[in-house]
Design an enzyme around this catalytic site. Structure first.
Site, mmCIF file in Angstrom:
data_model
loop_
_atom_site.group_PDB
_atom_site.id
_atom_site.type_symbol
_atom_site.label_atom_id
_atom_site.label_comp_id
_atom_site.label_asym_id
_atom_site.label_seq_id
_atom_site.Cartn_x
_atom_site.Cartn_y
_atom_site.Cartn_z
ATOM 1 N N ALA A 64 -9.410 59.002 -102.470
ATOM 2 C CA ALA A 64 -9.380 60.348 -103.026
ATOM 3 C C ALA A 64 -9.990 60.259 -104.417
ATOM 4 C CB ALA A 64 -7.943 60.833 -103.107
ATOM 5 N N GLY A 110 -7.520 57.223 -99.659
ATOM 6 C CA GLY A 110 -7.866 58.366 -98.807
ATOM 7 C C GLY A 110 -9.009 58.069 -97.850
ATOM 8 N N GLU A 113 -7.358 56.381 -95.040
ATOM 9 C CA GLU A 113 -6.561 57.424 -94.361
ATOM 10 C C GLU A 113 -7.464 58.322 -93.514
ATOM 11 O OE1 GLU A 113 -4.668 58.480 -98.173
ATOM 12 O OE2 GLU A 113 -2.776 58.413 -97.078
ATOM 13 N N GLU A 133 -2.921 52.467 -103.491
ATOM 14 C CA GLU A 133 -2.271 53.501 -104.312
ATOM 15 C C GLU A 133 -1.184 52.974 -105.242
ATOM 16 O OE1 GLU A 133 -3.179 53.898 -101.195
ATOM 17 O OE2 GLU A 133 -4.070 55.866 -100.911
HETATM 18 N N1 COA Z 1 -12.300 58.286 -107.333
HETATM 19 C C1 COA Z 1 -13.208 58.664 -108.234
HETATM 20 N N2 COA Z 1 -14.287 57.929 -108.540
HETATM 21 C C2 COA Z 1 -14.435 56.763 -107.906
HETATM 22 C C3 COA Z 1 -13.529 56.304 -106.931
HETATM 23 C C4 COA Z 1 -12.409 57.130 -106.667
HETATM 24 N N3 COA Z 1 -11.493 56.788 -105.750
HETATM 25 N N4 COA Z 1 -13.927 55.101 -106.494
HETATM 26 C C5 COA Z 1 -15.076 54.811 -107.145
HETATM 27 N N5 COA Z 1 -15.380 55.822 -108.004
HETATM 28 C C6 COA Z 1 -16.535 55.919 -108.887
HETATM 29 C C7 COA Z 1 -16.373 55.040 -110.127
HETATM 30 O O1 COA Z 1 -15.589 55.700 -111.100
HETATM 31 C C8 COA Z 1 -17.804 54.870 -110.547
HETATM 32 O O2 COA Z 1 -18.241 56.050 -111.166
HETATM 33 P P1 COA Z 1 -19.084 55.978 -112.571
HETATM 34 O O3 COA Z 1 -20.330 55.191 -112.200
HETATM 35 O O4 COA Z 1 -19.343 57.399 -112.900
HETATM 36 O O5 COA Z 1 -18.224 55.230 -113.526
HETATM 37 C C9 COA Z 1 -18.545 54.783 -109.211
HETATM 38 O O6 COA Z 1 -17.688 55.391 -108.261
HETATM 39 C C10 COA Z 1 -18.837 53.366 -108.766
HETATM 40 O O7 COA Z 1 -17.612 52.657 -108.739
HETATM 41 P P2 COA Z 1 -17.384 51.245 -109.480
HETATM 42 O O8 COA Z 1 -15.934 51.090 -109.717
HETATM 43 O O9 COA Z 1 -18.289 51.153 -110.661
HETATM 44 O O10 COA Z 1 -17.903 50.258 -108.338
HETATM 45 P P3 COA Z 1 -17.475 48.721 -108.151
HETATM 46 O O11 COA Z 1 -18.409 48.158 -107.147
HETATM 47 O O12 COA Z 1 -17.351 48.040 -109.451
HETATM 48 O O13 COA Z 1 -15.996 48.790 -107.505
HETATM 49 C C11 COA Z 1 -14.309 49.627 -106.004
HETATM 50 C C12 COA Z 1 -15.806 49.326 -106.233
HETATM 51 C C13 COA Z 1 -14.190 50.371 -104.684
HETATM 52 C C14 COA Z 1 -13.529 48.306 -105.938
HETATM 53 C C15 COA Z 1 -13.775 50.480 -107.183
HETATM 54 O O14 COA Z 1 -14.646 51.609 -107.333
HETATM 55 C C16 COA Z 1 -12.377 51.027 -106.982
HETATM 56 O O15 COA Z 1 -11.413 50.296 -107.113
HETATM 57 N N6 COA Z 1 -12.259 52.344 -106.705
HETATM 58 C C17 COA Z 1 -10.988 53.008 -106.587
HETATM 59 C C18 COA Z 1 -10.306 52.644 -105.289
HETATM 60 C C19 COA Z 1 -8.943 53.310 -105.206
HETATM 61 O O16 COA Z 1 -8.023 52.999 -105.935
HETATM 62 N N7 COA Z 1 -8.824 54.240 -104.272
HETATM 63 C C20 COA Z 1 -7.596 54.921 -103.988
HETATM 64 C C21 COA Z 1 -7.541 56.216 -104.673
HETATM 65 S S1 COA Z 1 -5.999 57.014 -104.405
#
Ligand code: COA
Length: 258
Positions: A64, A110, A113, A133
């Site tokens: 999400a 999400g 999910e 989460e």
């Molecule tokens: N919500 C909003 N933005 C998100 C996102 C999310 N769930 N997941 C990734 N993004 C965005 C990042 O903020 C980043 O945006 P920016 O370039 O404007 O800063 C972009 O997507 C790329 O993500 P980044 O974190 O730089 O990529 P990465 O390869 O270093 O890491 C992940 C990849 C998936 C490990 C990492 O993005 C992550 O942990 N995301 C969140 C996962 C999460 O907790 N999801 C559950 C949400 S309830």
């Protein structure tokens, strides 16, 4: 629809979540658009199966959209989860056409999910799945606590949720979370191959099977009883008459409702 790409490939509709800069994170607009795209595809008689995937080669959906809800109150959060479950996740599960998640990379929170609400999941070898989460101080809210336990078992669900860890595609296959794992370049072909196979069968009977399977996971319903009724109702359909006649006449069925 600004956050989705929609393509038809034969009898299959492909819906691609197209926010690659945000790793296809699900914001409210995307949830609404997905809901509307699924509803439209479900009503289109020439669509027999639906594939949901993410844009790019890195992510299916990375969760999400965290930026949207980090200031929410308890009331807002309840609305977010309930609305999302009603509008999209339950809708997908109950859609009476097969929906496959083509998991082409990160499927987190999400995103996982969303994949779990689909009827099947095919993952590419680079896929990474998890429910992170609790690392954000919250729990899954789009049905993850329920569907992960249904698919992978309660112990595995607790482990994945408590550790907030990610598992690789082969581990997801081993615990029943995904149906198949293929190389990323073969992912869409594999999904289309399954859709093609399903589209040869009675769409009326497939819809009936979806209702019967879901019934066992629905409060207040008895899945076995639903199965008896769905089984019996098939006998009144043209598809049943054609399917059984074709078998006895040693020819391929030409289902009238397909
Ligand atoms: N919500 C909003 N933005 C998100 C996102 C999310 N769930 N997941 C990734 N993004 C965005 C990042 O903020 C980043 O945006 P920016 O370039 O404007 O800063 C972009 O997507 C790329 O993500 P980044 O974190 O730089 O990529 P990465 O390869 O270093 O890491 C992940 C990849 C998936 C490990 C990492 O993005 C992550 O942990 N995301 C969140 C996962 C999460 O907790 N999801 C559950 C949400 S309830």
């Amino acid at each position: 629809m600004s956050n989705l790409l929609i393509e038809i490939s034969g009898l299959t509709q492909r819906i691609t979540i197209n926010r690659p800069d945000k790793l296809n994170a699900l914001n409210r607009d995307t949830i609404r658009e997905l809901s509307s795209a699924i509803t439209t595809a479900a009503a289109n008689d020439s669509v027999k199966a639906i594939i949901i995937t993410g844009s790019g080669d890195k992510a299916f959906v990375a969760g999400a959209d965290i930026s949207e809800f980090n200031t929410y109150s308890v009331h807002d959060a309840k609305d977010l989860a309930k609305d999302g479950q009603d509008v999209l996740f339950d809708l997908i599960e109950k859609t009476e056409k097969p929906i496959i998640a083509a998991v082409n990379g990160f499927a987190l929170g999400g995103g996982l999910e969303l994949a779990m609400s689909c009827h099947m999941r095919i993952a590419s070898t680079n896929a990474r799945m998890g429910l992170p989460e609790v690392s954000l101080g919250v729990i899954p809210g789009y049905g993850g606590t329920q569907r992960l336990a249904q698919l992978a078992g309660k112990g595995k669900a607790f482990e994945l949720i408590f550790t907030a860890g990610m598992i690789k595609a082969d581990a997801a296959l081993a615990c029943g979370l995904v149906n198949h794992v293929v190389e990323q370049e073969d992912l869409m072909d594999k999904c289309l191959e399954i859709c093609e196979k399903m589209s040869k069968n009675s769409s009326v009977a497939i819809a009936s099977a979806i209702r019967a399977v879901n019934s066992g996971y629905t409060d207040g319903e008895n899945g076995f009883e639903t199965e008896i009724n769905e089984f019996a109702n098939c006998f009144a359909t043209g598809d049943f008459k054609e399917g059984t006649s074709a078998f006895l006449e040693k020819r391929k069925a030409n289902f009238p409702n397909n």
